[in-house]
Design an enzyme around this catalytic site. Sequence first.
Site, mmCIF file in Angstrom:
data_model
loop_
_atom_site.group_PDB
_atom_site.id
_atom_site.type_symbol
_atom_site.label_atom_id
_atom_site.label_comp_id
_atom_site.label_asym_id
_atom_site.label_seq_id
_atom_site.Cartn_x
_atom_site.Cartn_y
_atom_site.Cartn_z
ATOM 1 N N HIS A 13 1.085 -1.127 -0.152
ATOM 2 C CA HIS A 13 0.156 -0.121 -0.376
ATOM 3 C C HIS A 13 0.588 1.171 -0.701
ATOM 4 O O HIS A 13 1.794 1.555 1.032
ATOM 5 C CB HIS A 13 -0.818 -0.033 1.745
ATOM 6 C CG HIS A 13 -2.224 1.253 1.153
ATOM 7 N ND1 HIS A 13 -3.675 0.939 2.031
ATOM 8 C CD2 HIS A 13 -1.507 2.695 1.274
ATOM 9 C CE1 HIS A 13 -3.779 1.937 1.262
ATOM 10 N NE2 HIS A 13 -3.093 3.134 0.654
ATOM 11 N N HIS A 15 1.465 5.832 -1.565
ATOM 12 C CA HIS A 15 1.333 7.001 -2.541
ATOM 13 C C HIS A 15 2.531 6.934 -2.744
ATOM 14 O O HIS A 15 3.657 7.637 -2.661
ATOM 15 C CB HIS A 15 0.900 7.532 -2.004
ATOM 16 C CG HIS A 15 -1.097 7.190 -0.849
ATOM 17 N ND1 HIS A 15 -2.072 7.159 -2.139
ATOM 18 C CD2 HIS A 15 -0.871 6.499 0.567
ATOM 19 C CE1 HIS A 15 -2.929 6.710 -1.179
ATOM 20 N NE2 HIS A 15 -2.210 5.983 0.101
ATOM 21 N N LYS A 108 -8.870 -0.212 -5.953
ATOM 22 C CA LYS A 108 -9.508 -0.465 -4.614
ATOM 23 C C LYS A 108 -10.549 0.171 -4.408
ATOM 24 O O LYS A 108 -10.470 1.844 -5.115
ATOM 25 C CB LYS A 108 -7.915 1.259 -4.963
ATOM 26 C CG LYS A 108 -8.762 2.149 -3.286
ATOM 27 C CD LYS A 108 -7.251 1.047 -2.210
ATOM 28 C CE LYS A 108 -7.767 1.726 -0.434
ATOM 29 N NZ LYS A 108 -6.983 2.881 -0.718
ATOM 30 N N HIS A 145 -11.063 0.617 1.815
ATOM 31 C CA HIS A 145 -10.454 2.433 2.829
ATOM 32 C C HIS A 145 -11.765 1.533 3.796
ATOM 33 O O HIS A 145 -12.747 2.581 3.052
ATOM 34 C CB HIS A 145 -10.208 3.877 1.792
ATOM 35 C CG HIS A 145 -9.773 4.558 2.987
ATOM 36 N ND1 HIS A 145 -8.775 5.108 3.287
ATOM 37 C CD2 HIS A 145 -10.731 4.868 4.714
ATOM 38 C CE1 HIS A 145 -8.958 5.947 4.208
ATOM 39 N NE2 HIS A 145 -9.885 5.849 4.691
ATOM 40 N N HIS A 183 -5.057 -0.666 5.499
ATOM 41 C CA HIS A 183 -3.947 0.094 7.257
ATOM 42 C C HIS A 183 -5.520 0.007 8.267
ATOM 43 O O HIS A 183 -5.617 0.935 8.622
ATOM 44 C CB HIS A 183 -3.985 1.318 6.552
ATOM 45 C CG HIS A 183 -5.675 2.499 5.878
ATOM 46 N ND1 HIS A 183 -6.392 1.979 5.532
ATOM 47 C CD2 HIS A 183 -4.792 2.689 4.412
ATOM 48 C CE1 HIS A 183 -6.837 3.403 4.824
ATOM 49 N NE2 HIS A 183 -6.052 3.626 4.158
ATOM 50 N N ASP A 256 1.542 2.734 3.506
ATOM 51 C CA ASP A 256 1.098 4.540 3.160
ATOM 52 C C ASP A 256 0.920 5.357 2.952
ATOM 53 O O ASP A 256 0.041 6.272 4.123
ATOM 54 C CB ASP A 256 -0.325 3.683 4.218
ATOM 55 C CG ASP A 256 -2.050 4.375 3.650
ATOM 56 O OD1 ASP A 256 -1.723 5.280 2.981
ATOM 57 O OD2 ASP A 256 -2.394 4.949 4.764
HETATM 58 C C1 NCD Z 1 -3.682 9.213 1.929
HETATM 59 C C2 NCD Z 1 -3.364 9.632 0.450
HETATM 60 O O1 NCD Z 1 -2.645 11.041 1.659
HETATM 61 O O2 NCD Z 1 -3.400 10.381 -0.073
HETATM 62 N N1 NCD Z 1 -3.516 9.656 3.579
HETATM 63 C C3 NCD Z 1 -3.616 8.758 4.331
HETATM 64 O O3 NCD Z 1 -4.104 9.393 5.009
HETATM 65 N N2 NCD Z 1 -3.538 7.918 4.564
HETATM 66 C C4 NCD Z 1 -4.903 8.118 1.504
HETATM 67 C C5 NCD Z 1 -5.593 7.103 1.973
HETATM 68 O O4 NCD Z 1 -4.626 6.295 2.599
HETATM 69 O O5 NCD Z 1 -6.717 7.799 2.630
HETATM 70 ZN ZN ZN Z 2 -3.464 4.904 1.633
#
Ligand code: NCD
Ligand code: ZN
Length: 352
Positions: A13, A15, A108, A145, A183, A256
């Site tokens: 996971h 970003h 997702k 999520h 998460h 995450d």
């Molecule tokens: C994530 C993001 O910033 O893209 N933020 C977070 O707090 N985890 C989005 C997500 O995974 O919920």
């Molecule tokens: Zn995330």
Amino acid sequence: MNSITLARPDDWHLHLRDGDALASALPHSARRFARAIVMPNLKPPVTSVEAARAYRSRITAALAAAIASGELPAGARFEPLMTLYLTDRTSPREIALAKSSGFVHAVKYYPAGATTHSEAGVSALEHALPALEAMQRHDLPLLIHGEVTDPAVDVFDRERVCVETLVAHIVERFPDLRVVLEHASTREAVAFVAAARPRVAATLTAHHLLYNRGALFQGGLRPHYYCLPVLKREPHRRALVAAATGGSPRFFLGTDSAPHPRGLKENACGCAGCFTAHAALELYAEAFDAAGALERLEGFASHHGPDFYGLPRNKDTVTLVRERWAAPDELPFGGETLVPLRSAEDLLWRMV
Ligand code: NCD
Ligand code: ZN
């Protein structure tokens, strides 16, 4: 144990963002992980296989550029495992295309409004049913999520309520669908996953294993500890650590790591997301070490994820040593900077 060697882990996971931000974020993950499930919540979101293909090539181009500039060693390898962003209009045909692409590994589900860039997510489950049915048929995993968006539900209860309602319903209604609760942050969530039918799993972040909600308010308001799902009370953190270190193949590593520029975190309405990619494995090692369970780290970080996704385990290894080091106070992030988690405090494990 002062040193530990494990099969190279993957991040299930992550970003990575896009453009200059991608170029800044990617090397941190590529130094540690062989592969990552790349989240599709760009602006605009990655809702089609064609968009995922284009995003994938921007990621591989950023990797090549980092190698060319010497930021990553020659021969560095990192495979982005792409995901599609589920919307009210995702068609069964797109799901079939995703499966046959070979590079889209999951879809997702963001309840619309649940988190950063989730506006285009699913507004009501009924709209997503044809896509979910196709995912079950094609055996393409669903990543959830797991937070409800009803403002009447307390922010600390949004995951529990979502697990009891939406997640439980999907798991029952689609008995063969592979489902990952992303998460997980509550004891109810990990208990649900532990007791669920086969093909249900959860990722756990390093920050949810290391911190409880007190970290958000330690001596003042600490925006760099703010993420969604928000950190919970200590009994929840302990339940997550027990799940991560318990050896169950249903739980695996998903950082995450979610970078935001400093100014959007230190803000009157700060963004949700903790950046942990600069020390991701090191932070997990610390959490497992604190639980006296370092020998369980390899299963969690390197075996359970690929086994769930039906991918081969990595053959090379990484080594961590018990050694204090200080992460930089801030890191470059596109034309801006970001504040990594733990910037103010030493890390206890170092990757060799
Ligand atoms: C994530 C993001 O910033 O893209 N933020 C977070 O707090 N985890 C989005 C997500 O995974 O919920
Ligand atoms: Zn995330």
